[in-house]
Structures are given as structure tokens and as C-alpha cells.
Design an enzyme around this catalytic site. Structure first.
Site, short mmCIF file in Angstrom:
data_model
loop_
_atom_site.label_atom_id
_atom_site.label_comp_id
_atom_site.label_asym_id
_atom_site.label_seq_id
_atom_site.Cartn_x
_atom_site.Cartn_y
_atom_site.Cartn_z
N CYS A 22 1.17 -1.20 -0.09
CA CYS A 22 -0.02 0.23 0.03
C CYS A 22 0.84 1.22 0.12
O CYS A 22 0.13 2.07 -0.58
CB CYS A 22 -0.60 0.16 1.35
SG CYS A 22 -2.06 -1.01 1.34
C1 BEZ Z 1 1.44 -5.23 2.29
O1 BEZ Z 1 0.76 -4.26 1.43
O2 BEZ Z 1 2.23 -5.33 1.74
C2 BEZ Z 1 0.52 -6.22 2.85
C3 BEZ Z 1 -0.77 -5.71 3.71
C4 BEZ Z 1 -1.06 -6.08 4.13
C5 BEZ Z 1 -0.67 -8.00 5.09
C6 BEZ Z 1 0.51 -7.48 4.95
C7 BEZ Z 1 1.76 -6.32 3.79
#
Ligand code: BEZ
Length: 179
Positions: free
Chosen positions: A56
């Protein structure tokens, strides 16, 4: 979420800067409703599992931020990023991202996400209840297009990302206009 459905009516608790508050932390609560965000506008809403998470923070949010003018050219008025995080966390995340174009919506209680049918358990990561990754084009509060990552499930081992990327959504918008 069905195309043509209206987004749920929810009140979001945001924190806004207000110099009139004074002191070292001049912020106050401001309630924002679904109508404040969605009425009379055609927007992209994208929802993700958590502020500060790697995909994200490294790809999805900065890429939406960079591509804002291209969304505008396709008739999009605003870009909204929502997450099941409170306003303090969302504001702190926004600050690290130097946002000018994407607005962050704190869905701290998960009410909007739950009513969208997108709330999933992420207890396997110690997160509790969070949003499945999805995006939507929402026109005057009604879902016009829907982009949901595959494998909707509780405690998912992976974090699929592609369908809800800004690049994919732009491609769809352009295809629709060309068709
Ligand atoms: C990520 O955006 O990489 C992510 C999202 C949720 C859990 C772990 C990583």
C-alpha cells in the site's frame, strides 16, 4: 458488492488541523458522512488492508497519487483511500506520503467496510478485522465499476494486488470511453 448499489450511509470521524484550537497539537474532530464524500461526484475509492503496509505504501497509494491527473482526464473528480484504521493513524500515514491528490478516509470502526461486505479477519497477522483489497468507481454514491482482488477470505495467506491497481482501473476507464 453489486454494481448499481448505493454505498452505505456512514459517519466517519476525521481529525482536521485547526489553528484556532491552539497548543502544540491543533487538531479537532470533524465528522464526515458518506454523502460529504460521494454526493454529486464521480470518484475512485480504493480500500486496503492497512496504513503503512508495504504494498500500500510503496505502490498503491503513491501510484494513485502520481496518476491523479490521468484520472481527472477520464472524468474522475476525486481519489479516496479508505482503510480500517483510525484518523490518527491515517493522518500520520498521509504525512509520510506527502499527499496532495489522494484523500484518506479513516474507517476506524470498520462500519463502512462491513456494510460494503468487504470486512475480513486478518488475525493471522495480528490485525483483527480489516478490509479486503478492492476499488470502485462511485458515481454520485452509486457503484459504477467494481475491482475486487481474487480470493476474498478470512486470514488469507497472501495479499493479491493487481485488479485494484490504479493502472488497471485507468485502463478500464479508457477502454469504456473508447468503446
Ligand atoms: C502489504 O501491503 O504489503 C501488506 C498488507 C497487509 C498485510 C501485509 C502486507
Amino acid at each position: 458488492m453489486l454494481i448499481g448499489r448505493k454505498v452505505p450511509d456512514v459517519t466517519f470521524r476525521t481529525r482536521v488541523r485547526d489553528e484556532a484550537v491552539g497548543g502544540p497539537n491543533p487538531f479537532r474532530w470533524q465528522e464526515m458522512t458518506s454523502s460529504d464524500y460521494f454526493a454529486g461526484k464521480r470518484v475512485v475509492l480504493f480500500s486496503l488492508p492497512g496504513a503503512f503496509t508495504p504494498t500500500c505504501s510503496t505502490f498503491q497509494l503513491p501510484d494513485f497519487e502520481k496518476l491523479y491527473s490521468e484520472f481527472q482526464a477520464e472524468g474522475i473528480d476525486a481519489l479516496y483511500c479508505i482503510s480500517v484504521n483510525d484518523a490518527f493513524v491515517m493522518n500520520a500515514w498521509g504525512k509520510t506520503q506527502n499527499l496532495e491528490n489522494v484523500q484518506l478516509i479513516p474507517d476506524g470502526s470498520g462500519e463502512f467496510t462491513r456494510k460494503m461486505g468487504m470486512l475480513v479477519a486478518k488475525d493471522n497477522l495480528g490485525f483483527g478485522m480489516r478490509s479486503w483489497r478492492y476499488a470502485a468507481i462511485i458515481n454520485d454514491g452509486v457503484v459504477e465499476q467494481w475491482f475486487e482482488e481474487e480470493g476474498f477470505s478470512d486470514n488469507c495467506d497472501s495479499d493479491p494486488y493487481g485488479v485494484s491497481s490504479p493502472q488497471n482501473i485507468l485502463e478500464n476507464l479508457r477502454r469504456k470511453i473508447a468503446a
